[in-house]
Write a protein that holds these residues in place. Structure first.
Motif, short mmCIF file in Angstrom:
data_model
loop_
_atom_site.label_atom_id
_atom_site.label_comp_id
_atom_site.label_asym_id
_atom_site.label_seq_id
_atom_site.Cartn_x
_atom_site.Cartn_y
_atom_site.Cartn_z
N VAL A 37 0.86 -1.18 0.00
CA VAL A 37 0.00 0.00 0.00
C VAL A 37 0.89 1.23 0.00
O VAL A 37 1.91 1.28 0.70
CB VAL A 37 -0.98 0.02 1.19
N TYR A 52 -3.05 -0.49 -3.16
CA TYR A 52 -3.76 0.73 -2.75
C TYR A 52 -2.82 1.90 -2.97
O TYR A 52 -1.65 1.88 -2.55
CB TYR A 52 -4.15 0.63 -1.28
N ILE A 112 -8.18 1.43 3.37
CA ILE A 112 -7.34 0.33 2.90
C ILE A 112 -8.03 -1.01 3.16
O ILE A 112 -8.11 -1.88 2.28
CB ILE A 112 -5.97 0.37 3.58
#
Length: 377
Positions: free
Chosen positions: A269, A299, A353
């Motif tokens: 992420v 993400y 997330i």
């Protein structure tokens, strides 16, 4: 399971047998995923297999396994005859495999612990169902190039090693089904493959106070956290004690090097907190573009006001990105929780997330109906 390894290793080294209960399969709204584990040792109980629903029953089964050494596969849930006693109040069903762990049953445990500690991918394959009782509990430890132990036949070892390395490459744990001697189209033998892949990465760009809060939240969620900023005055370990790494470099250059080294993947992420176009634009142009390949972070979020967001989008369009590429960006970052402080903002980002990874919509559960946990089939 990863957090149980120090306790498991400590008892193993002391010659103290323990019982390890592992969730191997789930159905419907089960509260834990395959791989969740509970350890019963001489000094107490660690971990969880159901969030409290069936822990008591699993503990009793673990005592039996410690006594006679015979592995057991048990199913818990609303379909059990004892549903009112040990059934899952959430409505799910789960299979739990309980085995005794000591130097005799698991001689290669130290290799597993060492690999996990060194962030090297490794997997444990265990026979959990077989028509021959003596085969149940046999174990094979494997990584990308070698194996330790055996599941009872060379044919089974070859099949499980090949399939297991595929799961390990994606960090997945799952039950594999074979014939009694490893026949791929057969039935009768089930093998649980537990993967220990390195923790996923959270890369936070921008050495600001919000980054410190994001790093703390990332560690809480189990990420290996890196804070990156091109300004050495701000990017210091003292300012970010919760980060595993603090890197002084231009973000786009650092991320490109990490990608080329294979250290950025689909579990990563990326949180961009600089809201400074000289840092943001080259980085986001690179990671959002179609030419990034298969290693794009799962993400990608960027902080900023609505005005900053519109300016950012305009800059990305000028840099050559199309609408479908820009839609990969979560901006302004986070869910609408009304957050103001760095800590509240970190919760907002973490919530987005989790929702993105698990398919949630961010609504209050009290205003929704249906299953709370992702449905398992």
């Amino acid at each position: 399971m990863r957090e149980l390894l120090p306790h498991l290793a400590r008892h193993w080294e002391a010659g103290e047998p323990t019982a390890l209960a592992t969730v191997v399969q789930t159905w419907h709204s089960a509260p834990q995923q395959p791989g969740a584990a509970l350890l019963v040792g001489p000094d107490g109980v660690y971990g969880s297999v159901s969030g409290g629903c069936v822990e008591g029953a699993v503990y009793e089964l673990a005592q039996d396994v410690l006594t006679d050494g015979i592995p057991q596969l048990a199913r818990y849930g609303v379909t059990d005859n004892e549903a009112f006693d040990v059934g899952l109040t959430c409505g799910g069903v789960l299979d739990v495999f309980v085995e005794r762990i000591d130097a005799g049953t698991f001689p290669s445990l130290t290799s597993v612990v060492g690999s996990v500690h060194s962030l090297e991918p490794i997997a444990i394959a265990t026979v959990i169902r077989h028509p021959e009782p003596d085969r149940i509990g046999q174990r094979l430890v494997l990584d990308s190039s070698s194996t330790l132990g055996s599941l009872g036949s060379s044919r089974t070892d070859r099949a499980v090693t090949e399939d297991g390395r595929g799961l390990l490459a994606h960090g997945r744990s799952s039950v594999l089904h074979y014939g009694p001697d490893g026949e791929r189209l057969g039935a009768g033998m089930d093998v649980f493959l537990r993967s220990f892949a390195p923790p996923p990465r959270m890369i936070v760009v921008g050495a600001i106070d919000f980054a410190a809060a994001a790093a703390r939240m990332g560690k809480f969620l189990g990420y290996r956290v890196t804070v990156c900023d091109a300004r050495p005055l701000f990017a210091t370990q003292a300012r970010f004690p919760d980060a595993d790494d603090v890197v002084v470099d231009w973000p786009h250059r650092y991320i490109a090097a990490e990608r080329d080294a294979g250290r950025v993947d689909y579990r990563t992420v990326l949180i961009v907190l600089t809201h400074d176009e000289k840092f943001d634009t080259p980085l986001l142009r690179m990671v959002l573009g179609d030419d990034w390949g298969d290693h794009r972070p799962a993400y990608i979020g960027a902080m900023g006001s609505r005005r900053t967001h519109h300016k950012r989008v305009a800059n990305l369009r000028e840099a050559g990105l199309g609408s479908h590429e820009i839609t990969r960006l979560r901006s302004p970052i986070g869910l609408n929780l009304g957050s103001r402080t760095p800590e509240e903002t970190a919760v907002s980002i973490a919530a987005e997330i989790i929702a993105a990874q698990c398919g949630g919509d961010g609504q209050s559960l009290s205003s929704t109906t249906g299953s709370i946990h992702p449905t398992q089939t």
